[in-house]
Design a protein around this motif. Structure first.
Motif, PDB file in Angstrom:
ATOM      1  N   ASN A  99       0.864  -1.180   0.000  1.00  0.00           N
ATOM      2  CA  ASN A  99       0.000   0.000   0.000  1.00  0.00           C
ATOM      3  C   ASN A  99       0.903   1.234   0.000  1.00  0.00           C
ATOM      4  N   ARG A 106      -3.333   0.756  -9.276  1.00  0.00           N
ATOM      5  CA  ARG A 106      -3.882   0.825  -7.923  1.00  0.00           C
ATOM      6  C   ARG A 106      -5.204   0.062  -7.924  1.00  0.00           C
ATOM      7  N   LEU A 150      -8.415  -1.354  -5.084  1.00  0.00           N
ATOM      8  CA  LEU A 150      -8.939  -1.397  -3.719  1.00  0.00           C
ATOM      9  C   LEU A 150      -8.652  -2.755  -3.097  1.00  0.00           C
ATOM     10  N   HIS A 151      -8.309  -2.730  -1.822  1.00  0.00           N
ATOM     11  CA  HIS A 151      -8.078  -3.971  -1.082  1.00  0.00           C
ATOM     12  C   HIS A 151      -9.410  -4.695  -0.953  1.00  0.00           C
ATOM     13  N   ARG A 204     -11.705  -1.539   2.969  1.00  0.00           N
ATOM     14  CA  ARG A 204     -12.290  -0.575   2.034  1.00  0.00           C
ATOM     15  C   ARG A 204     -11.451   0.678   1.831  1.00  0.00           C
ATOM     16  N   ARG A 205     -10.700   1.087   2.851  1.00  0.00           N
ATOM     17  CA  ARG A 205      -9.968   2.348   2.763  1.00  0.00           C
ATOM     18  C   ARG A 205      -8.531   2.175   2.274  1.00  0.00           C
ATOM     19  N   GLU A 206      -8.124   0.933   2.033  1.00  0.00           N
ATOM     20  CA  GLU A 206      -6.743   0.693   1.623  1.00  0.00           C
ATOM     21  C   GLU A 206      -6.662   0.434   0.123  1.00  0.00           C
ATOM     22  N   VAL A 207      -5.652   1.043  -0.492  1.00  0.00           N
ATOM     23  CA  VAL A 207      -5.391   0.865  -1.918  1.00  0.00           C
ATOM     24  C   VAL A 207      -4.079   0.110  -2.063  1.00  0.00           C
TER      25      VAL A 207
END
Length: 169
Positions: A66, A96, A98-99, A103-106
């Motif tokens: 990330n 990039r 999304l994980h 949800r908030r991690e790329v």
């Protein structure tokens, strides 16, 4: 080159096989190797800055970092890492995503083109280094290899003993 004095001045500074004299010789060799590395990178189809190449190498070594992890590996700030990733993404070298569970991690990963660029640069560097090594005698190559392995082992042992500068803060 790193050395600012002539070769005969080594005698005035101590024995030619002492750590300081050897360190000067190695510094000269490292500078030459760094120049060879830089030329190999600049001759690649896609020219990259040192930071861009370091980012590609970090992403190539660890799958799907990330942004925070990449910034830490490169020892740069998050805004700088983000801009660096913007440029690499625009060049088609990084993607990039999304994980899937956070949800908030790329997650960052190399594209096939990014992997090709890394392979091309590594191949160019290996060829350039092979030319230099080919000019050496076989016993010199063996001695160099042994010396480099010993150096890496000593450095690794020292790293285990010494705290990192960031740990001391």
């Amino acid at each position: 080159m790193t050395r600012l004095v002539g070769p005969r001045d080594d005698d005035a500074q101590g024995p030619g096989d002492g750590p300081e004299a050897i360190a000067r010789d190695i510094a000269d060799a490292v500078e030459s190797l760094a120049n060879l590395w830089a030329l190999s990178t600049q001759e690649a189809a896609l020219r990259l800055s040192l930071h861009q190449l370091r980012a590609l190498r970090a992403l190539g070594a660890a799958s799907e970092l990330n942004l925070t992890a990449l910034a830490e590996r490169l020892d740069i700030g998050l805004p700088t890492a983000s801009r660096l990733c913007d440029r690499l993404e625009a060049a088609g070298l990084l993607e990039r995503a999304l994980h899937p569970h956070k949800r908030r991690e790329v997650r960052l990963s190399l594209t096939p083109q990014g992997l090709d660029v890394l392979r091309e640069i590594a191949a160019r560097r290996a060829r350039a280094l092979a030319v230099a090594l080919g000019a050496m005698e076989p016993d010199e190559r063996v001695a160099l290899s042994r010396g480099m392995k010993a150096f890496l082992a000593a450095q690794a042992a020292q790293q285990e003993v010494l705290p990192r500068a960031s740990d001391a803060d």
